[in-house]
Design a protein around this motif. Structure first.
Motif, PDB file in Angstrom:
ATOM      1  N   LYS A 150      -4.705 -17.138  -8.167  1.00 15.87           N
ATOM      2  CA  LYS A 150      -5.066 -17.036  -9.595  1.00 15.87           C
ATOM      3  C   LYS A 150      -5.098 -15.729  -9.828  1.00 15.87           C
ATOM      4  O   LYS A 150      -5.147 -14.712  -9.101  1.00 15.87           O
ATOM      5  N   ILE A 151      -5.066 -15.321 -11.376  1.00 12.23           N
ATOM      6  CA  ILE A 151      -4.953 -13.870 -11.841  1.00 12.23           C
ATOM      7  C   ILE A 151      -6.281 -13.404 -11.568  1.00 12.23           C
ATOM      8  O   ILE A 151      -7.387 -13.741 -11.938  1.00 12.23           O
ATOM      9  N   PRO A 152      -6.321 -12.143 -10.781  1.00 12.81           N
ATOM     10  CA  PRO A 152      -7.558 -11.463 -10.569  1.00 12.81           C
ATOM     11  C   PRO A 152      -8.320 -11.281 -11.793  1.00 12.81           C
ATOM     12  O   PRO A 152      -7.885 -10.700 -12.742  1.00 12.81           O
ATOM     13  N   SER A 153      -9.677 -11.483 -11.601  1.00 14.91           N
ATOM     14  CA  SER A 153     -10.568 -11.218 -13.011  1.00 14.91           C
ATOM     15  C   SER A 153     -11.233 -10.055 -12.879  1.00 14.91           C
ATOM     16  O   SER A 153     -11.844  -9.176 -13.732  1.00 14.91           O
ATOM     17  N   SER A 154     -11.474  -9.411 -11.401  1.00 15.80           N
ATOM     18  CA  SER A 154     -12.197  -8.142 -11.264  1.00 15.80           C
ATOM     19  C   SER A 154     -12.047  -7.988  -9.771  1.00 15.80           C
ATOM     20  O   SER A 154     -11.188  -8.760  -9.202  1.00 15.80           O
ATOM     21  N   GLY A 155     -12.597  -6.889  -9.203  1.00 16.33           N
ATOM     22  CA  GLY A 155     -12.848  -6.549  -7.801  1.00 16.33           C
ATOM     23  C   GLY A 155     -11.915  -5.573  -7.865  1.00 16.33           C
ATOM     24  O   GLY A 155     -11.560  -4.527  -8.489  1.00 16.33           O
ATOM     25  N   GLN A 156     -11.078  -5.579  -6.488  1.00 19.87           N
ATOM     26  CA  GLN A 156     -10.152  -4.364  -6.062  1.00 19.87           C
ATOM     27  C   GLN A 156      -8.900  -4.328  -6.719  1.00 19.87           C
ATOM     28  O   GLN A 156      -8.153  -3.285  -6.824  1.00 19.87           O
ATOM     29  N   TRP A 157      -8.439  -5.313  -7.232  1.00 17.60           N
ATOM     30  CA  TRP A 157      -7.170  -5.159  -8.005  1.00 17.60           C
ATOM     31  C   TRP A 157      -7.365  -4.636  -9.312  1.00 17.60           C
ATOM     32  O   TRP A 157      -8.325  -4.991 -10.215  1.00 17.60           O
ATOM     33  N   ARG A 158      -6.357  -3.819  -9.645  1.00 18.35           N
ATOM     34  CA  ARG A 158      -6.544  -3.269 -10.800  1.00 18.35           C
ATOM     35  C   ARG A 158      -5.318  -3.463 -11.657  1.00 18.35           C
ATOM     36  O   ARG A 158      -4.178  -3.448 -11.321  1.00 18.35           O
ATOM     37  N   GLU A 159      -5.413  -3.814 -12.952  1.00 27.95           N
ATOM     38  CA  GLU A 159      -4.543  -4.328 -13.817  1.00 27.95           C
ATOM     39  C   GLU A 159      -3.547  -3.048 -14.323  1.00 27.95           C
ATOM     40  O   GLU A 159      -4.220  -2.227 -14.943  1.00 27.95           O
TER      41      GLU A 159
ATOM     42  N   ASP B 201       4.507 -23.600 -20.134  1.00 23.84           N
ATOM     43  CA  ASP B 201       4.729 -24.691 -19.167  1.00 23.84           C
ATOM     44  C   ASP B 201       4.296 -24.304 -17.782  1.00 23.84           C
ATOM     45  O   ASP B 201       3.888 -25.113 -16.964  1.00 23.84           O
ATOM     46  N   GLU B 202       4.590 -23.133 -17.410  1.00 26.58           N
ATOM     47  CA  GLU B 202       4.334 -22.968 -15.731  1.00 26.58           C
ATOM     48  C   GLU B 202       3.945 -21.191 -15.524  1.00 26.58           C
ATOM     49  O   GLU B 202       4.102 -20.478 -16.819  1.00 26.58           O
ATOM     50  N   GLN B 203       3.792 -20.980 -14.297  1.00 34.49           N
ATOM     51  CA  GLN B 203       3.507 -19.601 -13.916  1.00 34.49           C
ATOM     52  C   GLN B 203       4.217 -19.337 -12.791  1.00 34.49           C
ATOM     53  O   GLN B 203       4.196 -20.095 -11.870  1.00 34.49           O
ATOM     54  N   LEU B 204       4.593 -18.080 -12.764  1.00 36.07           N
ATOM     55  CA  LEU B 204       5.506 -17.769 -11.595  1.00 36.07           C
ATOM     56  C   LEU B 204       4.905 -16.303 -11.146  1.00 36.07           C
ATOM     57  O   LEU B 204       4.553 -15.335 -12.002  1.00 36.07           O
ATOM     58  N   MET B 205       4.603 -16.420  -9.659  1.00 32.14           N
ATOM     59  CA  MET B 205       3.991 -14.926  -9.310  1.00 32.14           C
ATOM     60  C   MET B 205       4.923 -14.562  -8.170  1.00 32.14           C
ATOM     61  O   MET B 205       5.321 -15.242  -7.418  1.00 32.14           O
ATOM     62  N   PHE B 206       4.977 -13.007  -8.268  1.00 30.26           N
ATOM     63  CA  PHE B 206       5.610 -12.586  -7.080  1.00 30.26           C
ATOM     64  C   PHE B 206       4.910 -11.430  -6.682  1.00 30.26           C
ATOM     65  O   PHE B 206       4.001 -10.866  -7.180  1.00 30.26           O
ATOM     66  N   LYS B 207       5.012 -11.176  -5.494  1.00 33.56           N
ATOM     67  CA  LYS B 207       4.046  -9.953  -4.809  1.00 33.56           C
ATOM     68  C   LYS B 207       5.109  -9.181  -4.005  1.00 33.56           C
ATOM     69  O   LYS B 207       6.379  -9.270  -3.798  1.00 33.56           O
ATOM     70  N   ALA B 208       4.709  -7.867  -3.623  1.00 32.41           N
ATOM     71  CA  ALA B 208       5.290  -6.974  -2.917  1.00 32.41           C
ATOM     72  C   ALA B 208       4.224  -6.127  -2.168  1.00 32.41           C
ATOM     73  O   ALA B 208       3.114  -5.942  -2.604  1.00 32.41           O
ATOM     74  N   ALA B 209       4.556  -5.237  -1.187  1.00 35.26           N
ATOM     75  CA  ALA B 209       3.798  -4.266  -0.314  1.00 35.26           C
ATOM     76  C   ALA B 209       4.787  -3.212   0.120  1.00 35.26           C
ATOM     77  O   ALA B 209       5.922  -3.462   0.318  1.00 35.26           O
ATOM     78  N   TRP B 210       4.249  -2.018   0.186  1.00 32.80           N
ATOM     79  CA  TRP B 210       4.978  -0.913   0.452  1.00 32.80           C
ATOM     80  C   TRP B 210       3.916   0.013   1.288  1.00 32.80           C
ATOM     81  O   TRP B 210       2.674  -0.114   1.282  1.00 32.80           O
ATOM     82  N   LYS B 211       4.465   0.913   2.160  1.00 28.79           N
ATOM     83  CA  LYS B 211       3.629   1.713   2.792  1.00 28.79           C
ATOM     84  C   LYS B 211       3.695   3.469   2.261  1.00 28.79           C
ATOM     85  O   LYS B 211       4.833   3.582   1.661  1.00 28.79           O
ATOM     86  N   ARG B 212       2.751   4.240   2.415  1.00 29.95           N
ATOM     87  CA  ARG B 212       2.944   5.475   1.835  1.00 29.95           C
ATOM     88  C   ARG B 212       3.831   6.189   2.805  1.00 29.95           C
ATOM     89  O   ARG B 212       3.865   6.136   3.786  1.00 29.95           O
ATOM     90  N   SER B 213       4.442   7.187   2.062  1.00 31.35           N
ATOM     91  CA  SER B 213       5.476   8.191   2.705  1.00 31.35           C
ATOM     92  C   SER B 213       4.656   8.870   3.802  1.00 31.35           C
ATOM     93  O   SER B 213       3.428   9.452   3.408  1.00 31.35           O
ATOM     94  N   ARG B 214       5.026   9.094   4.923  1.00 35.16           N
ATOM     95  CA  ARG B 214       4.180   9.786   5.941  1.00 35.16           C
ATOM     96  C   ARG B 214       4.291  11.309   5.616  1.00 35.16           C
ATOM     97  O   ARG B 214       3.519  11.997   6.076  1.00 35.16           O
ATOM     98  N   VAL B 215       5.219  11.929   5.120  1.00 37.69           N
ATOM     99  CA  VAL B 215       5.299  13.301   4.570  1.00 37.69           C
ATOM    100  C   VAL B 215       5.638  13.147   3.405  1.00 37.69           C
ATOM    101  O   VAL B 215       6.279  12.476   2.472  1.00 37.69           O
ATOM    102  N   ALA B 216       4.765  14.114   2.435  1.00 37.83           N
ATOM    103  CA  ALA B 216       5.130  14.235   1.052  1.00 37.83           C
ATOM    104  C   ALA B 216       6.132  15.202   0.557  1.00 37.83           C
ATOM    105  O   ALA B 216       5.734  16.557   0.851  1.00 37.83           O
ATOM    106  N   ALA B 217       7.334  14.861   0.220  1.00 37.75           N
ATOM    107  CA  ALA B 217       8.359  16.047   0.044  1.00 37.75           C
ATOM    108  C   ALA B 217       8.279  16.218  -1.493  1.00 37.75           C
ATOM    109  O   ALA B 217       8.873  17.119  -1.891  1.00 37.75           O
ATOM    110  N   GLN B 218       7.471  15.664  -2.102  1.00 40.75           N
ATOM    111  CA  GLN B 218       7.170  15.684  -3.562  1.00 40.75           C
ATOM    112  C   GLN B 218       5.856  15.530  -4.100  1.00 40.75           C
ATOM    113  O   GLN B 218       5.025  14.915  -3.296  1.00 40.75           O
ATOM    114  N   ASP B 219       5.628  15.955  -5.237  1.00 44.46           N
ATOM    115  CA  ASP B 219       4.175  15.713  -5.722  1.00 44.46           C
ATOM    116  C   ASP B 219       4.004  14.515  -6.193  1.00 44.46           C
ATOM    117  O   ASP B 219       2.991  13.899  -5.838  1.00 44.46           O
ATOM    118  N   LEU B 220       5.023  13.641  -6.449  1.00 48.80           N
ATOM    119  CA  LEU B 220       4.817  12.284  -6.806  1.00 48.80           C
ATOM    120  C   LEU B 220       5.972  11.623  -6.057  1.00 48.80           C
ATOM    121  O   LEU B 220       7.325  11.645  -6.515  1.00 48.80           O
TER     122      LEU B 220
END
Length: 679
Positions: A94-103, A60-79
């Motif tokens: 719309k659901i991205p079909s191609s381009g910069q968005w990676r699924e 019946d419907e589609q719900l979309m959520f988004k978020a953004a974050w910044k990279r850690s300025r110092v890497a205290a871990q490998d991941l």
């Protein structure tokens, strides 16, 4: 929680509640709950340059959520581990079909459970009845092997007594460990994919977890938690009521009942601030860095005599039990509170109003039925902290009390006295006392950060020194009473109300209480002199290293051949302070000081110099060393120094990543550094 008092002139007076938010956050929470209830619907997740879009689609419907974050300025871990709050997007692109968005590959609950079991097998110790403590967003768990060798996962409180904890994984370390332990298997199962999403399981709660192996990040994605209590839906706005409260209560009323101490505190504030304006600036001091000499340390006997003469604080006997982190301190003090027979006295900078603070308050209220319970907390710091949400969510259905002071008093005999803040002065001490027998001192306040989120340190103290700590509390209790300075004068003249009849234990050591008080900077005087005398090593750990005088003294010690090492957090609860720390880290690195970044947030305030150990509530900034009321303990006992080094510094050095090259910083970081070194 770090509250900078010159910025709090505006910020702390805002009536926004940390557990409440506006209609957008409420709508996000409601819509995310709806989406989570859609059975047999697997979301599609798209990632682009630290942004994510999540699509839930049914018939019946589609719900979309988004978020953004910044990279850690110092890497205290490998991941690296990050957390990002989701936002509902009613426009539903719309659901991205191609381009910069990676699924990203979204793993079903069954797949997520299977890979989490793989991680559990990797992380659990091989030996039966040995386990790992795991801190995560919703609390803490213990992963262990049963006597039969099976892997078990239980809440920390349910850990069998015969299970030995071999290691500790904080939230950041756990996220990295889980991601790395499943990386080979999950990428083999889905070749060509580098981004995966774990869907809700028992281990990760209601959050989605994005693991991007290409970017080397694990990101917890969560919907905001909005209080169901409409009283807490205040918007971010400066109100006349809060301004009046600060003007009338923290200044007008404070000067009426505490005219002497309020005036002297305010004068000291002005004087010390003026001194910081004339303080030194960071300048490069050497083009070549000498090798570490590894020579003999300073003469500790002579050093203790210097402290006798220049601090005015006596040496007293006591035993010290170190309590690193919330899972060590909070369960122990709750047991001590339950066993208290006479009195419980709590003196903290921050008594928050989150679920951990409310639970602690409930324990105090219950104990107040048969023992005397007295609580002092800093008014402006507790006010500000209570309106700042913790990084991790409270249990479902929890509604924070509107005011922690009223909550403590309501239906109980708990006595509560806020410490007022004339002229933006503050009391940053953390001292807990039980029956005149046990004292607890260190960096922890009462709140969720200290129990579940940050690395921190407290110590349990027994012996005659507890009587002196009790005396200090009694004076503070008198000063915060209706009679203010008059009551303080009477209390100071009549002596301690609690006298310890417990003789020093066989393993007691010489301890020295050190304070920052009005016109009496004992901690700064002692620590600066110790750095100047250092000949072998200086180890320092703190989140707020903003004092240029201390920073320059550390560099001069390194240029004398002293082994100087500093631990800072890779993430900080104070953004401007984090930038300032990075400027400082680069300066220290250029001068041969070894700088380490702790994964996540460390709130420890500790220094070790040639066998002299000093720790407590005082940060290494002008606020703690010149302005705030602070309480530390220090000792030159060699056996304790070895134990402290092993349990605190060696353990934390092993968890950290050492800085090998300068961190990129901008003009705003330099500006923040200049400002903070004037506070």
């Amino acid at each position: 929680m770090r509250i900078h008092l010159r910025l709090i002139a505006v910020w702390a007076l805002l009536p926004v509640a940390g557990f409440a938010s506006g209609s957008e956050e409420l709508r996000t929470e409601q819509q995310f709950k709806r989406a989570a209830e859609w059975t047999n619907v697997v979301p599609r997740v798209f990632v682009k340059a630290r942004k994510v879009r999540i699509y839930f689609t049914n018939a019946d419907e589609q719900l979309m959520f988004k978020a953004a974050w910044k990279r850690s300025r110092v890497a205290a871990q490998d991941l690296n581990y990050r957390a990002a709050e989701l936002e509902f997007d009613a426009s539903s692109p719309k659901i991205p079909s191609s381009g910069q968005w990676r699924e990203a590959r979204v793993l079903t609950r069954d797949e997520s459970e299977r890979f989490m079991r793989v991680a559990a097998e990797h992380l659990a110790p091989a030996r039966p009845l040995h386990g790992v403590y795991c801190q995560y967003a919703l609390g803490d768990l213990v992963l262990f092997r049963s006597g039969a060798g099976d892997v078990k996962l239980v809440r920390f409180e349910e850990k069998p007594e015969n299970v030995t904890i071999d290691a500790r994984l904080g939230r950041h370390e756990l996220a990295e460990a889980v991601a790395k332990s499943i990386e080979t298997d999950v990428r083999a199962a889905y070749p060509g994919n580098t981004s995966f999403v774990l869907t809700p399981t028992r281990a990760i709660g209601s959050r989605l977890v994005l693991i991007d192996f290409a970017a080397r990040e694990a990101v917890a994605l969560y919907a905001p938690q909005v209080s169901a209590d409409p009283r807490h839906a205040a918007k971010l706005a400066l109100t006349a009521a809060n301004l009046a409260s600060f003007a009338i209560v923290d200044n007008g009323w404070a000067f009426l009942k505490n005219p002497v101490s309020s005036l002297t505190r305010t004068l000291n504030q002005g004087l010390q601030w003026s001194v910081t304006l004339l303080g030194p600036r960071l300048r490069d001091r050497a083009s070549t860095i000498p090798a570490v000499t590894n020579g003999p340390g300073m003469d500790l006997s002579d050093w203790e005599r210097w402290l006798d003469q220049h601090t005015g604080m006596p040496r007293e006997r006591g035993t010290v039990r170190l309590l690193p982190n919330g899972e060590t301190f909070f369960p122990l003090i709750e047991r001590r509170l339950a066993a208290a027979e006479q009195n419980i006295d709590i003196h903290v900078c921050i008594f928050d109003r989150d679920d951990v603070a409310a639970r602690f308050a409930d324990v105090l209220k219950q104990r107040a039925t048969n023992v005397d319970v007295r609580v002092v907390f800093d008014r402006i710091n507790s006010f500000g902290a209570g309106r700042t949400p913790p990084a991790t969510p409270a249990p479902d259905g929890f509604i924070p009390p509107r005011k922690i002071s009223a909550y403590l008093r309501n239906g109980s005999s708990v006595q509560v006295r806020p410490q007022l803040n004339p002229g933006f002065t503050a009391d940053h001490s953390k001292v807990f006392l039980i029956d005149g027998r046990y004292a607890y001192i260190g960096g922890m306040n009462i709140g969720r950060e200290y129990r579940y989120e940050w690395h921190d340190l407290m110590a349990e103290i027994e012996g005659p020194v507890v009587t002196s700590l009790q005396k200090e509390f009694d004076k503070k209790w008198a000063q915060t009473s209706l009679w203010g300075d008059c009551a303080l004068a009477v209390e100071a003249l009549r002596g301690s109300t609690v006298v310890s009849n417990i003789p020093p234990a066989a393993d007691s050591i010489e301890l020295r209480r050190l304070y920052t008080k009005t016109f009496d900077r004992q901690i700064r005087r002692a620590e600066m002199e110790a750095v100047k005398r250092a000949r072998n090593h200086i180890y320092l750990q703190n989140a707020y290293l903003y004092d240029n005088g201390m920073i320059i003294a550390l560099v001069k010690a390194r240029l004398r051949g002293v082994d100087v090492r500093v631990i800072m957090p890779a993430e900080n609860d104070f953004k401007i302070g984090h930038g300032s720390n990075l400027v400082t880290a680069n300066y220290l690195l250029r001068h041969g000081v070894r700088v380490y970044f702790y994964p996540g947030m460390t709130h420890v305030k500790a220094m070790q110099i040639d066998g002299w150990t000093c720790f407590g509530s005082a940060n290494f900034d002008a606020l703690s060393l010149r302005l705030n009321r602070e309480a530390n303990l220090a000792t030159s006992d060699s056996a304790f120094a070895a134990r402290f080094k092993k349990e605190v510094f060696d353990t934390d050095f092993a968890r950290c990543r050492e800085l090998k090259e300068s961190v990129p910083v901008g003009w705003n970081d330099h500006l923040g550094d200049v400002i903070l070194n004037q506070l």
